[in-house]
Design an enzyme around this catalytic site. Sequence first.
Site, mmCIF file in Angstrom:
data_model
loop_
_atom_site.group_PDB
_atom_site.id
_atom_site.type_symbol
_atom_site.label_atom_id
_atom_site.label_comp_id
_atom_site.label_asym_id
_atom_site.label_seq_id
_atom_site.Cartn_x
_atom_site.Cartn_y
_atom_site.Cartn_z
ATOM 1 N N CYS A 187 -7.737 -125.549 28.695
ATOM 2 C CA CYS A 187 -8.630 -125.129 29.774
ATOM 3 C C CYS A 187 -8.036 -123.939 30.512
ATOM 4 O O CYS A 187 -6.844 -123.912 30.830
ATOM 5 C CB CYS A 187 -8.866 -126.291 30.730
ATOM 6 S SG CYS A 187 -9.824 -125.832 32.188
ATOM 7 N N ASP A 194 -8.064 -128.967 25.013
ATOM 8 C CA ASP A 194 -9.434 -129.088 24.512
ATOM 9 C C ASP A 194 -9.360 -129.207 22.994
ATOM 10 O O ASP A 194 -8.852 -128.303 22.322
ATOM 11 C CB ASP A 194 -10.269 -127.863 24.901
ATOM 12 C CG ASP A 194 -10.442 -127.713 26.405
ATOM 13 O OD1 ASP A 194 -10.594 -128.750 27.084
ATOM 14 O OD2 ASP A 194 -10.438 -126.572 26.894
#
Length: 279
Positions: A187, A194
Amino acid sequence: MQYHDQSLQTLKLGKKTEYISTYDRTLLQAVPRKLNRDDLGISTKQPFSFGADIWTAYEISWLNLKGVPQVAIADVEIDYQSENLIESKSFKLYLNSFNQSQFENLQQVEQILQQDLIKCAKGQVKVRLNSLQNYAQQPIATLQGECIDEQDIEIRCYEFDPNLLENCTNKQWVEEKLVSHLLKSNCLITNQPDWGTVQIHYIGNQINREKLLRYLISFRQHNEFHEQCVERIFCDLMKFAQPEKLSVYARYTRRGGLDINPFRSNFEPIPLNQRLARQ
């Protein structure tokens, strides 16, 4: 302070926030797509002509007019031409604000969601609310294509490097769908990981699978939003592989009751929103 920094500084992401349980559309926050597209050199004209950020929202609840809680799962498509993308934590907080508010029926909630997201994204948005009964019938899907993850290679580079794609094609003209489950980025704001699966569908000179895998793995310590990563992959492949036709589709794992699945293509329409094993 740069415009990029100013735009991100106001986001709730990564900050302690109060959870509001009565409907409030002002909780939604936008991130200008221009921030990343300036860096890629595609702010004026994008190299893709089809695309959307496909969201699945699993944690939606409100009260009916008798005060009984209702639940649903939402499919959301935000057009790639919208001025803004939606910041994910603000979307979660916004959805949470429905919890103690009364609405007439599912259709009213769906209409409100669509209106609010259109205003925030400043572009086309489609919303469909699904009952749990209907959604339970959706099977776990797989992205079609040959998986490139089982190559017997040694990896040492985990810092993003587009030059790993240099000289990545041969002269054989092919149409291929290639899939990797090893996409991982972080992120932009919180540095949280992620995790995603990516499908690359192209027509053109054949892409070297080892170079492609090394390139995708180089995202491992890269900080960018999901949507930005997919546009970066698309642009890098167009630059180094120069396919005639290209689609890039990533499906990311769920966080905060939301998964984000960006799709960009210069030749094929947006796919159905079908969840994968890790979703």
